[in-house]
Design a protein around this motif. Structure first.
Motif, PDB file in Angstrom:
ATOM      1  N   GLU A 120       8.613-127.072 -80.190  1.00 19.53           N
ATOM      2  CA  GLU A 120       9.211-127.331 -81.458  1.00 19.53           C
ATOM      3  C   GLU A 120      10.483-126.200 -81.488  1.00 19.53           C
ATOM      4  OE1 GLU A 120       6.209-125.904 -84.283  1.00 19.53           O
ATOM      5  OE2 GLU A 120       4.988-127.808 -84.024  1.00 19.53           O
ATOM      6  N   ILE A 121      10.882-125.559 -80.568  1.00 18.74           N
ATOM      7  CA  ILE A 121      11.615-124.380 -80.670  1.00 18.74           C
ATOM      8  C   ILE A 121      12.575-124.758 -79.496  1.00 18.74           C
ATOM      9  CG2 ILE A 121      10.595-122.631 -81.671  1.00 18.74           C
ATOM     10  CD1 ILE A 121      10.433-120.925 -79.210  1.00 18.74           C
ATOM     11  N   CYS A 122      12.508-125.832 -78.780  1.00 17.66           N
ATOM     12  CA  CYS A 122      13.139-126.306 -77.577  1.00 17.66           C
ATOM     13  C   CYS A 122      14.174-127.212 -78.200  1.00 17.66           C
ATOM     14  CB  CYS A 122      12.474-126.858 -76.466  1.00 17.66           C
ATOM     15  SG  CYS A 122      11.160-125.711 -75.871  1.00 17.66           S
ATOM     16  N   ASP A 123      15.598-126.778 -77.377  1.00 14.08           N
ATOM     17  CA  ASP A 123      16.518-127.900 -77.549  1.00 14.08           C
ATOM     18  C   ASP A 123      16.214-129.355 -76.551  1.00 14.08           C
ATOM     19  OD1 ASP A 123      18.171-126.360 -79.490  1.00 14.08           O
ATOM     20  OD2 ASP A 123      18.279-125.033 -77.794  1.00 14.08           O
ATOM     21  N   ARG A 124      15.650-128.866 -75.443  1.00 17.92           N
ATOM     22  CA  ARG A 124      15.419-129.926 -74.498  1.00 17.92           C
ATOM     23  C   ARG A 124      14.085-129.550 -73.664  1.00 17.92           C
ATOM     24  NH1 ARG A 124      18.207-134.597 -73.933  1.00 17.92           N
ATOM     25  NH2 ARG A 124      18.352-134.542 -71.815  1.00 17.92           N
ATOM     26  N   THR A 125      13.497-130.637 -73.247  1.00 14.64           N
ATOM     27  CA  THR A 125      12.301-130.467 -72.573  1.00 14.64           C
ATOM     28  C   THR A 125      12.332-131.223 -71.073  1.00 14.64           C
ATOM     29  OG1 THR A 125      11.258-132.296 -73.479  1.00 14.64           O
ATOM     30  CG2 THR A 125      11.003-130.180 -74.434  1.00 14.64           C
ATOM     31  N   ALA A 161       1.406-138.419 -66.877  1.00 14.47           N
ATOM     32  CA  ALA A 161       1.773-139.356 -67.728  1.00 14.47           C
ATOM     33  C   ALA A 161       2.466-139.131 -69.126  1.00 14.47           C
ATOM     34  CB  ALA A 161       0.956-140.464 -67.455  1.00 14.47           C
ATOM     35  N   GLU A 162       1.462-138.455 -69.586  1.00 16.76           N
ATOM     36  CA  GLU A 162       1.835-137.972 -71.145  1.00 16.76           C
ATOM     37  C   GLU A 162       2.830-137.031 -71.213  1.00 16.76           C
ATOM     38  OE1 GLU A 162      -0.334-136.420 -75.097  1.00 16.76           O
ATOM     39  OE2 GLU A 162      -1.746-136.961 -73.442  1.00 16.76           O
ATOM     40  N   ARG A 163       3.131-136.036 -70.138  1.00 16.63           N
ATOM     41  CA  ARG A 163       4.121-134.983 -70.098  1.00 16.63           C
ATOM     42  C   ARG A 163       5.555-136.065 -70.043  1.00 16.63           C
ATOM     43  NH1 ARG A 163       1.007-132.371 -66.928  1.00 16.63           N
ATOM     44  NH2 ARG A 163      -0.086-130.526 -67.834  1.00 16.63           N
ATOM     45  N   GLU A 164       5.520-136.876 -69.045  1.00 16.74           N
ATOM     46  CA  GLU A 164       6.600-137.603 -68.844  1.00 16.74           C
ATOM     47  C   GLU A 164       6.980-138.475 -69.968  1.00 16.74           C
ATOM     48  OE1 GLU A 164       8.118-140.598 -65.166  1.00 16.74           O
ATOM     49  OE2 GLU A 164       6.067-140.373 -65.309  1.00 16.74           O
ATOM     50  N   GLN A 165       6.215-138.931 -70.794  1.00 14.78           N
ATOM     51  CA  GLN A 165       6.607-139.649 -72.034  1.00 14.78           C
ATOM     52  C   GLN A 165       7.003-138.908 -72.908  1.00 14.78           C
ATOM     53  OE1 GLN A 165       2.955-141.270 -74.032  1.00 14.78           O
ATOM     54  NE2 GLN A 165       4.331-143.036 -74.794  1.00 14.78           N
ATOM     55  N   ARG A 166       6.662-137.387 -73.026  1.00 17.55           N
ATOM     56  CA  ARG A 166       7.169-136.833 -74.073  1.00 17.55           C
ATOM     57  C   ARG A 166       8.228-135.931 -73.714  1.00 17.55           C
ATOM     58  NH1 ARG A 166       2.141-133.561 -77.074  1.00 17.55           N
ATOM     59  NH2 ARG A 166       0.914-135.196 -77.441  1.00 17.55           N
ATOM     60  N   ALA A 167       8.878-135.616 -72.412  1.00 12.84           N
ATOM     61  CA  ALA A 167       9.859-134.894 -71.947  1.00 12.84           C
ATOM     62  C   ALA A 167      11.233-135.743 -71.914  1.00 12.84           C
ATOM     63  CB  ALA A 167       9.447-134.306 -70.446  1.00 12.84           C
ATOM     64  N   ASP A 168      12.189-134.923 -72.251  1.00 16.04           N
ATOM     65  CA  ASP A 168      13.525-135.287 -72.086  1.00 16.04           C
ATOM     66  C   ASP A 168      13.868-135.636 -70.770  1.00 16.04           C
ATOM     67  OD1 ASP A 168      13.919-135.053 -74.985  1.00 16.04           O
ATOM     68  OD2 ASP A 168      14.284-132.966 -74.720  1.00 16.04           O
ATOM     69  N   ILE A 169      13.435-134.916 -69.872  1.00 10.39           N
ATOM     70  CA  ILE A 169      14.015-134.851 -68.504  1.00 10.39           C
ATOM     71  C   ILE A 169      12.469-134.714 -67.588  1.00 10.39           C
ATOM     72  CG2 ILE A 169      15.221-133.991 -66.620  1.00 10.39           C
ATOM     73  CD1 ILE A 169      16.872-132.455 -68.915  1.00 10.39           C
ATOM     74  N   THR A 170      12.631-135.531 -66.608  1.00  8.15           N
ATOM     75  CA  THR A 170      11.318-135.470 -65.956  1.00  8.15           C
ATOM     76  C   THR A 170      11.876-135.564 -64.532  1.00  8.15           C
ATOM     77  OG1 THR A 170       9.785-137.032 -67.347  1.00  8.15           O
ATOM     78  CG2 THR A 170       9.303-136.594 -65.249  1.00  8.15           C
ATOM     79  N   CYS A 183      17.011-128.903 -59.241  1.00  5.48           N
ATOM     80  CA  CYS A 183      17.291-128.239 -60.058  1.00  5.48           C
ATOM     81  C   CYS A 183      18.909-128.873 -60.746  1.00  5.48           C
ATOM     82  CB  CYS A 183      17.469-126.823 -59.528  1.00  5.48           C
ATOM     83  SG  CYS A 183      16.212-126.025 -59.611  1.00  5.48           S
ATOM     84  N   GLN A 184      19.579-129.165 -59.431  1.00  7.34           N
ATOM     85  CA  GLN A 184      21.045-129.739 -59.867  1.00  7.34           C
ATOM     86  C   GLN A 184      20.710-131.105 -60.780  1.00  7.34           C
ATOM     87  OE1 GLN A 184      22.898-130.932 -56.291  1.00  7.34           O
ATOM     88  NE2 GLN A 184      22.945-128.861 -55.382  1.00  7.34           N
ATOM     89  N   TYR A 185      19.618-131.747 -60.497  1.00 12.98           N
ATOM     90  CA  TYR A 185      19.306-132.914 -61.428  1.00 12.98           C
ATOM     91  C   TYR A 185      19.066-132.543 -62.913  1.00 12.98           C
ATOM     92  CZ  TYR A 185      17.426-137.158 -63.346  1.00 12.98           C
ATOM     93  OH  TYR A 185      17.149-138.327 -64.135  1.00 12.98           O
ATOM     94  N   ILE A 186      18.283-131.465 -62.866  1.00 11.62           N
ATOM     95  CA  ILE A 186      17.962-130.975 -64.369  1.00 11.62           C
ATOM     96  C   ILE A 186      19.280-130.443 -64.993  1.00 11.62           C
ATOM     97  CG2 ILE A 186      16.921-129.123 -65.493  1.00 11.62           C
ATOM     98  CD1 ILE A 186      14.639-129.416 -63.517  1.00 11.62           C
ATOM     99  N   MET A 187      20.038-129.582 -64.173  1.00 10.54           N
ATOM    100  CA  MET A 187      21.327-129.020 -64.937  1.00 10.54           C
ATOM    101  C   MET A 187      22.348-130.452 -65.313  1.00 10.54           C
ATOM    102  SD  MET A 187      20.904-125.957 -64.887  1.00 10.54           S
ATOM    103  CE  MET A 187      22.448-125.184 -65.215  1.00 10.54           C
ATOM    104  N   GLN A 188      22.495-131.347 -64.534  1.00  9.14           N
ATOM    105  CA  GLN A 188      23.249-132.467 -64.655  1.00  9.14           C
ATOM    106  C   GLN A 188      23.027-133.177 -66.177  1.00  9.14           C
ATOM    107  OE1 GLN A 188      23.285-134.604 -61.299  1.00  9.14           O
ATOM    108  NE2 GLN A 188      24.738-133.347 -60.232  1.00  9.14           N
ATOM    109  N   HIS A 189      21.389-133.040 -66.633  1.00  5.91           N
ATOM    110  CA  HIS A 189      20.925-133.669 -67.482  1.00  5.91           C
ATOM    111  C   HIS A 189      20.853-132.776 -68.892  1.00  5.91           C
ATOM    112  CE1 HIS A 189      20.727-136.505 -64.303  1.00  5.91           C
ATOM    113  NE2 HIS A 189      20.972-137.651 -65.204  1.00  5.91           N
ATOM    114  N   LEU A 190      20.982-131.680 -68.702  1.00  2.00           N
ATOM    115  CA  LEU A 190      20.497-130.688 -69.962  1.00  2.00           C
ATOM    116  C   LEU A 190      21.859-131.006 -70.893  1.00  2.00           C
ATOM    117  CD1 LEU A 190      20.055-127.213 -68.343  1.00  2.00           C
ATOM    118  CD2 LEU A 190      18.232-129.027 -69.533  1.00  2.00           C
TER     119      LEU A 190
END
Length: 190
Positions: A120-125, A161-170, A183-190
């Motif tokens: 609830e306090i996260c901008d991205r997951t 599977a549930e984490r993947e469904q809820r997350a902004d980035i997997t 990590c580069q992939y994550i940084m590019q997609h934040l």
């Protein structure tokens, strides 16, 4: 920006978190900080003693193994313990001077991001997933544990599977890509 980083046991979320720190992100490890709060905050300590008994503290230190035996035998106790600890962790994150003073993005590392309400306090997951066999091997080696204990912890956690469904980035931390590539992939997609 607050980024929630989650994954099951042995997924490699701590390794990914440390990789992201190299990109200038701050890191808040919920397990470590929860233990600090459990040991240092007198109000939390008293609530836990009232719930689980004096034996969960020995020489002023929280005995995770004793608490785990009690709460995993009685799921209601686990819910009550979580109701004490999770709000305190959330408030601690929001009060974190590192995040407020630097303005740097902060990674909140938590195996139970959604279950605790920290999402609830996260901008991205970000969800870190990996095949079960790899997670088993990592957890057994890291914790010097056995397969039954690791399987029990896996069953108690949300599925990939549930984490993947809820997350902004997997990301899939199966060893096919380096930690830096993930990590580069994550940084590019934040």
């Amino acid at each position: 920006m607050i980024i929630g980083l989650t994954g099951g046991i042995g997924s490699g979320k701590s390794t990914i978190a440390m990789g992201l720190v190299r990109y200038g992100l701050m890191h808040y490890d919920c397990d470590t900080e929860a233990k600090r709060l459990i040991e240092s905050d007198p109000a939390i300590k008293q609530q836990i003693i009232s719930l689980l008994g004096q034996d969960v503290y020995q020489d002023g230190h929280y005995q995770t193994n004793i608490a785990a035996e009690k709460v995993f035998a009685q799921p209601k106790l686990l819910q009550q313990l979580n109701a004490i600890v999770h709000p305190a962790v959330k408030q601690d994150i929001l009060n974190s001077p590192i995040h407020r003073l630097t303005g740097s993005p902060i990674i909140i590392e938590s195996a139970i991001l959604w279950e605790s309400g920290l999402n609830e306090i996260c901008d991205r997951t970000v969800a870190v997933i990996a095949p079960e066999e790899i997670r088993l091997q990592r957890a057994i080696q890291r914790d010097n544990s056995n397969i039954q204990k690791v399987h029990a912890r896996m069953r108690a956690q949300m599925s990939d599977a549930e984490r993947e469904q809820r997350a902004d980035i997997t990301i899939n931390n199966d060893g096919q890509k380096s930690i830096d590539e993930l990590c580069q992939y994550i940084m590019q997609h934040l």
